[in-house]
Design a protein around this motif. Structure first.
Motif, PDB file in Angstrom:
ATOM      1  N   LYS A   1      60.632  70.896  21.482  1.00 17.00           N
ATOM      2  CA  LYS A   1      59.582  70.421  22.388  1.00 17.00           C
ATOM      3  C   LYS A   1      58.193  70.731  21.820  1.00 17.00           C
ATOM      4  O   LYS A   1      57.268  69.914  21.923  1.00 17.00           O
ATOM      5  N   ILE A   2      58.054  71.910  21.231  1.00 11.90           N
ATOM      6  CA  ILE A   2      56.770  72.297  20.643  1.00 11.90           C
ATOM      7  C   ILE A   2      56.449  71.388  19.457  1.00 11.90           C
ATOM      8  O   ILE A   2      55.337  70.855  19.334  1.00 11.90           O
ATOM      9  N   TYR A   3      57.421  71.190  18.589  1.00 10.45           N
ATOM     10  CA  TYR A   3      57.216  70.335  17.412  1.00 10.45           C
ATOM     11  C   TYR A   3      56.826  68.913  17.819  1.00 10.45           C
ATOM     12  O   TYR A   3      55.933  68.304  17.227  1.00 10.45           O
ATOM     13  N   ARG A   4      57.515  68.396  18.813  1.00 13.34           N
ATOM     14  CA  ARG A   4      57.258  67.024  19.253  1.00 13.34           C
ATOM     15  C   ARG A   4      55.794  66.858  19.655  1.00 13.34           C
ATOM     16  O   ARG A   4      55.153  65.849  19.332  1.00 13.34           O
ATOM     17  N   ASN A   5      55.254  67.854  20.310  1.00 14.51           N
ATOM     18  CA  ASN A   5      53.874  67.762  20.776  1.00 14.51           C
ATOM     19  C   ASN A   5      52.864  68.081  19.677  1.00 14.51           C
ATOM     20  O   ASN A   5      51.746  67.559  19.706  1.00 14.51           O
ATOM     21  N   ILE A   6      53.229  68.913  18.703  1.00 10.04           N
ATOM     22  CA  ILE A   6      52.341  69.130  17.555  1.00 10.04           C
ATOM     23  C   ILE A   6      52.144  67.818  16.802  1.00 10.04           C
ATOM     24  O   ILE A   6      51.016  67.435  16.466  1.00 10.04           O
ATOM     25  N   PHE A   7      53.241  67.119  16.545  1.00 12.30           N
ATOM     26  CA  PHE A   7      53.142  65.866  15.801  1.00 12.30           C
ATOM     27  C   PHE A   7      52.424  64.790  16.617  1.00 12.30           C
ATOM     28  O   PHE A   7      51.797  63.889  16.051  1.00 12.30           O
ATOM     29  N   GLY A   8      52.489  64.927  17.941  1.00 10.46           N
ATOM     30  CA  GLY A   8      51.711  64.013  18.769  1.00 10.46           C
ATOM     31  C   GLY A   8      50.219  64.231  18.586  1.00 10.46           C
ATOM     32  O   GLY A   8      49.442  63.267  18.522  1.00 10.46           O
TER      33      GLY A   8
ATOM     34  N   LYS B   1      51.899  67.463   7.633  1.00 13.74           N
ATOM     35  CA  LYS B   1      53.225  67.330   8.246  1.00 13.74           C
ATOM     36  C   LYS B   1      54.289  68.060   7.430  1.00 13.74           C
ATOM     37  O   LYS B   1      55.181  68.706   7.996  1.00 13.74           O
ATOM     38  N   GLN B   2      54.176  67.962   6.117  1.00 12.39           N
ATOM     39  CA  GLN B   2      55.162  68.617   5.256  1.00 12.39           C
ATOM     40  C   GLN B   2      55.113  70.127   5.416  1.00 12.39           C
ATOM     41  O   GLN B   2      56.153  70.803   5.432  1.00 12.39           O
ATOM     42  N   GLN B   3      53.898  70.665   5.556  1.00 17.66           N
ATOM     43  CA  GLN B   3      53.750  72.104   5.773  1.00 17.66           C
ATOM     44  C   GLN B   3      54.465  72.540   7.048  1.00 17.66           C
ATOM     45  O   GLN B   3      55.171  73.552   7.073  1.00 17.66           O
ATOM     46  N   LEU B   4      54.323  71.746   8.098  1.00 14.62           N
ATOM     47  CA  LEU B   4      54.986  72.071   9.365  1.00 14.62           C
ATOM     48  C   LEU B   4      56.500  71.928   9.265  1.00 14.62           C
ATOM     49  O   LEU B   4      57.256  72.756   9.790  1.00 14.62           O
ATOM     50  N   LEU B   5      56.944  70.885   8.594  1.00 17.83           N
ATOM     51  CA  LEU B   5      58.386  70.652   8.469  1.00 17.83           C
ATOM     52  C   LEU B   5      59.070  71.708   7.622  1.00 17.83           C
ATOM     53  O   LEU B   5      60.277  71.947   7.763  1.00 17.83           O
ATOM     54  N   ASN B   6      58.303  72.375   6.750  1.00 17.06           N
ATOM     55  CA  ASN B   6      58.884  73.399   5.871  1.00 17.06           C
ATOM     56  C   ASN B   6      58.950  74.779   6.513  1.00 17.06           C
ATOM     57  O   ASN B   6      59.475  75.720   5.910  1.00 17.06           O
ATOM     58  N   ILE B   7      58.393  74.908   7.709  1.00 17.57           N
ATOM     59  CA  ILE B   7      58.428  76.222   8.380  1.00 17.57           C
ATOM     60  C   ILE B   7      59.872  76.587   8.709  1.00 17.57           C
ATOM     61  O   ILE B   7      60.638  75.778   9.225  1.00 17.57           O
ATOM     62  N   THR B   8      60.228  77.814   8.387  1.00 21.55           N
ATOM     63  CA  THR B   8      61.537  78.340   8.767  1.00 21.55           C
ATOM     64  C   THR B   8      61.347  79.370   9.875  1.00 21.55           C
ATOM     65  O   THR B   8      60.227  79.786  10.165  1.00 21.55           O
ATOM     66  N   SER B   9      62.432  79.769  10.488  1.00 16.27           N
ATOM     67  CA  SER B   9      62.348  80.785  11.544  1.00 16.27           C
ATOM     68  C   SER B   9      63.402  81.859  11.304  1.00 16.27           C
ATOM     69  O   SER B   9      64.448  81.600  10.703  1.00 16.27           O
ATOM     70  N   ASN B  10      63.096  83.049  11.782  1.00 16.02           N
ATOM     71  CA  ASN B  10      63.987  84.192  11.625  1.00 16.02           C
ATOM     72  C   ASN B  10      64.071  84.905  12.964  1.00 16.02           C
ATOM     73  O   ASN B  10      63.148  85.607  13.366  1.00 16.02           O
TER      74      ASN B  10
ATOM     75  N   ALA C   1      47.794  76.745  23.223  1.00 13.28           N
ATOM     76  CA  ALA C   1      47.682  76.470  24.659  1.00 13.28           C
ATOM     77  C   ALA C   1      47.832  74.980  24.948  1.00 13.28           C
ATOM     78  O   ALA C   1      48.540  74.575  25.881  1.00 13.28           O
ATOM     79  N   ARG C   2      47.161  74.139  24.148  1.00 10.31           N
ATOM     80  CA  ARG C   2      47.221  72.688  24.376  1.00 10.31           C
ATOM     81  C   ARG C   2      48.648  72.168  24.181  1.00 10.31           C
ATOM     82  O   ARG C   2      49.154  71.364  24.979  1.00 10.31           O
ATOM     83  N   ILE C   3      49.293  72.621  23.121  1.00  9.17           N
ATOM     84  CA  ILE C   3      50.646  72.137  22.808  1.00  9.17           C
ATOM     85  C   ILE C   3      51.637  72.580  23.879  1.00  9.17           C
ATOM     86  O   ILE C   3      52.467  71.785  24.348  1.00  9.17           O
TER      87      ILE C   3
ATOM     88  N   ALA D   1      54.013  69.462  30.601  1.00 11.25           N
ATOM     89  CA  ALA D   1      53.594  68.308  31.401  1.00 11.25           C
ATOM     90  C   ALA D   1      54.407  67.059  31.066  1.00 11.25           C
ATOM     91  O   ALA D   1      54.707  66.245  31.950  1.00 11.25           O
ATOM     92  N   GLN D   2      54.779  66.898  29.805  1.00 14.70           N
ATOM     93  CA  GLN D   2      55.502  65.692  29.396  1.00 14.70           C
ATOM     94  C   GLN D   2      57.015  65.822  29.571  1.00 14.70           C
ATOM     95  O   GLN D   2      57.678  64.883  30.002  1.00 14.70           O
ATOM     96  N   GLU D   3      57.536  67.015  29.239  1.00 14.28           N
ATOM     97  CA  GLU D   3      58.991  67.187  29.298  1.00 14.28           C
ATOM     98  C   GLU D   3      59.501  67.311  30.733  1.00 14.28           C
ATOM     99  O   GLU D   3      60.657  67.009  31.017  1.00 14.28           O
ATOM    100  N   TYR D   4      58.637  67.786  31.644  1.00 12.44           N
ATOM    101  CA  TYR D   4      59.085  68.023  33.029  1.00 12.44           C
ATOM    102  C   TYR D   4      58.215  67.257  34.027  1.00 12.44           C
ATOM    103  O   TYR D   4      57.966  67.719  35.138  1.00 12.44           O
ATOM    104  N   LYS D   5      57.748  66.064  33.614  1.00 15.05           N
ATOM    105  CA  LYS D   5      56.791  65.311  34.432  1.00 15.05           C
ATOM    106  C   LYS D   5      57.342  64.873  35.787  1.00 15.05           C
ATOM    107  O   LYS D   5      56.570  64.544  36.689  1.00 15.05           O
ATOM    108  N   TYR D   6      58.656  64.878  35.955  1.00 15.99           N
ATOM    109  CA  TYR D   6      59.233  64.491  37.241  1.00 15.99           C
ATOM    110  C   TYR D   6      59.551  65.705  38.118  1.00 15.99           C
ATOM    111  O   TYR D   6      60.054  65.555  39.229  1.00 15.99           O
TER     112      TYR D   6
END
Length: 643
Positions: free
Chosen positions: A371-378, A396-405, A554-556, A562-567
């Motif tokens: 959900k966070i990624y979707r809104n960053i790319f938006g 975009k490539q920098q964001l796509l290359n992020i890994t998590s631990n 905060a914006r993301i 707001a978008q994922e739970y708009k209903y």
């Protein structure tokens, strides 16, 4: 020792049981209560949102250790690991010849902390570390004579050849202590780790702490004053010595690559220093060091060849080392041992806490991240930085290359890997906390420079999601997976406004101005973009990258909710309008007992009050949420944003 162990854990477990018994059925209701007790209803959110959302935070957190959200999370995590260690790993006895594995060492260290918990005394470290073989600290000699009721006499002069200054400097440096006389770091060169040695700046003398440490030695007032003034004079002499050297036109400031064998033959004092940090048993035939100001170190030896001057320097180093141990390390030993051996503790913690629900956690965290990624790319599509197509592609490539631990543990963690990492840590004794602690501190300092890939090895274990620029990796510590930041059962508005914000903030750090300029020359003019200038004109700061991460986070997070739970935006468990609830919950991350003080430790930045109010000022939706008049402090006509 067993009775003290039982007593301490009876107290701890009683507190935990009492906490469980008073919990309300709903995690959401508990979170709502946390928010409501922090609010100062007498403040105006449109004038100072921090004062409104966090004005009563201090009153609702009377515990001295609860300075901010991070310290609250850290405390809860430490109580959790204390409980599971006591329940799952009772104390064992080992034969003297038994070679402990990393779990055995961790347990002995843990129980030695319990044994010393109520009687911690920083002076006891001086029983474990001496200025040289067969030598006593001069000031300790004085202290011992005073305790025995004997009159003051000057300490005995050491025999020539028994004391080696650079051996002592190396030993103290191996614990992470910065003497101001010599400094080092491991750096990677040509695919291998090499040591760099240089002359640092002499740190400012902390006079109040110096006086406090001398008082703890229980010396008479006249001797406290004598040694206090003597240490101030010596500090001034060291400053003068360093300034004279740096200003001398004949001083050699060139950095030399010197093989260890060359050091051993020609520069024995520097070889002694290195050998305390990198033991000779690990030296290889091709081992080299990079050393600048080689002649400075020779001059330092000449400056301190007089026996009386040497002993004054030893007193100075000893007192500074005690200040380092007492005031830059957690005084509570349970925090200390978690810092020192975070990998073994986190490995054991994951076994009992994370793995039983790992599938559920991983699925939930993955969904939040998506959900966070979707809104960053938006936001990137809006292209408010006026980026070219190639720049957008790189971003975009920098964001796509992020890994998590998740857990801050090495990839493919297993028993053998930790055995190898902690093989050079000596056996621990469950009755010798101070010896254990020094050994663990040395290993912790070594691990900072030999940290496994995608793991953060810092003096204080992280408890909130954190971006690691060196690996383009986001670490999510196990400590972060608890309320008030995260819980599997929390309503999405709570999950996204705290944990989601922290996650988005971490991702945003990967594409801030500094990182993009480091990635590519295409972004070298980004600093001059009107969006960046807007931030500086609105509120000048040396930490614009931090502000970028806050505003984007905060914006993301808001848009994701707001978008994922708009209903289904308005939660049923409260009448607080959902927009207000989002910001009030996010404010908990910034609430602090010192809202106008800069952060301490290795985390520098703007004040927590400034950071939260900057978010409120620059998000249009905040003004709508609290119906702030246009032109009010929290709803200025001109708003700044990065993406």
């Amino acid at each position: 020792m067993e009775s003290k162990t039982a007593f301490i854990f009876r107290v701890v477990l009683y507190g935990l049981v009492a906490s469980v018994l008073t919990q309300t059925p709903s995690e959401d209701v508990r979170q709502l209560q946390t928010i409501e007790v922090s609010i100062n209803r007498n403040a105006n959110p449109c004038v100072n949102f921090y004062e409104y959302a966090c004005g009563n935070w201090s009153a609702s957190h009377p515990n001295d250790i609860e300075m901010d959200l991070e310290s609250v999370i850290r405390q809860k995590h430490v109580l959790d690991y204390m409980q599971f260690m006591a329940e799952e790993y009772p104390l064992q006895e080992f034969d003297a010849d038994y070679q402990q594995n990393f779990v055995d060492k961790t347990l002995a260290y843990f129980y030695s902390c319990i044994a010393e918990f109520e009687s911690y005394d920083v002076l006891k470290y001086l029983e474990e570390i001496k200025p040289g073989a067969g030598l006593e600290w001069p000031l300790v000699e004085v202290m011992q004579r005073q305790r025995n009721g004997k009159p003051y006499v000057a300490p005995n002069v050491w025999p020539v050849g028994k004391f080696h200054l650079f051996t002592l400097l190396g030993k103290l440096s191996s614990y992470g202590f910065e003497s101001g006389l010599i400094d080092y770091a491991w750096v990677e060169m040509k695919g291998r780790q090499v040591m760099k040695i240089w002359v640092p700046e002499l740190p400012e003398l902390q006079k109040n702490l110096l006086r406090t440490i001398l008082r703890e030695m229980k010396l008479p007032k006249r001797l406290i004053r004598k040694y206090y003034l003597d240490m101030i004079r010596l500090h001034q002499e060291l400053q003068g010595f360093l300034e004279t050297y740096m200003q001398d036109e004949e001083s050699d400031h060139v950095e030399y690559e010197i093989p260890y064998r060359g050091l051993k033959h020609d520069l024995q004092h520097l070889y002694r220093f290195i050998s305390q940090i990198d033991p000779p048993s690990k030296h290889k035939t091709h081992s080299v060091a990079f050393i600048s100001d080689v002649d400075y170190f020779a001059k330092l030896l000449l400056e301190f060849r007089n026996p009386h001057k040497v002993q004054r320097l030893c007193n100075y180093l000893m007192l500074q080392f005690l200040i380092y141990l007492k005031y830059t390390q957690p005084e509570n030993c349970f925090y200390t041992i978690k810092n020192r051996l975070h990998l073994p503790f986190d490995y054991l913690y994951s076994k009992y806490f994370y793995h039983p629900q790992a599938e559920e956690y991983n699925s939930h965290l993955s969904l939040l991240s998506t959900k966070i990624y979707r809104n960053i790319f938006g936001l990137i599509k809006e292209n408010r930085l006026d980026l070219s197509a190639d720049q957008v592609k790189e971003l975009k490539q920098q964001l796509l290359n992020i890994t998590s631990n998740i857990g801050n543990l090495p990839e493919n963690i297993n028993f053998q890997l930790l055995e190898e990492l902690y093989g050079n840590l000596p056996n621990m004794d469950a009755e010798k906390f101070y010896s254990n602690d020094l050994q663990a501190l040395r290993h912790q300092n070594w691990l900072r420079y030999h940290c496994p890939s995608k793991v953060i090895c810092i003096p204080q274990f992280p408890v909130l999601p954190r971006y690691d620029v060196s690996n383009n990796n986001v670490v999510i510590p196990f400590a972060a997976l608890q309320t008030p930041v995260y819980h599997l059962d929390l309503d999405p508005i709570f999950s996204l406004s705290t944990f989601g914000f922290l996650l988005a903030q971490s991702y945003a750090q990967s594409i801030n101005v500094d990182n993009l300029q480091h990635i590519s020359e295409r972004f070298e003019h980004l600093q001059q973009h009107p969006n960046i200038k807007c931030m500086q004109q609105q509120e000048p700061s040396d930490y614009i990258d931090e502000r970028i991460a806050d505003l984007m986070g905060a914006r993301i997070a808001y848009q994701a909710y707001a978008q994922e739970y708009k209903y289904n935006l308005q939660p049923k468990f409260t009448t607080i309008p959902w927009r207000q609830l989002f910001f009030l919950n996010m404010a908990q991350i910034f609430c602090s007992k010192n809202p106008e003080d800069l952060e301490g430790g290795d985390m520098e930045g703007d004040t927590s009050m400034t950071r939260l109010n900057q978010i409120a000022m620059n998000l249009e939706i905040f003004g709508e949420a609290f119906q702030c008049p246009m032109g009010s402090e929290m709803n200025p006509a001109r708003k700044c944003r990065y993406l």
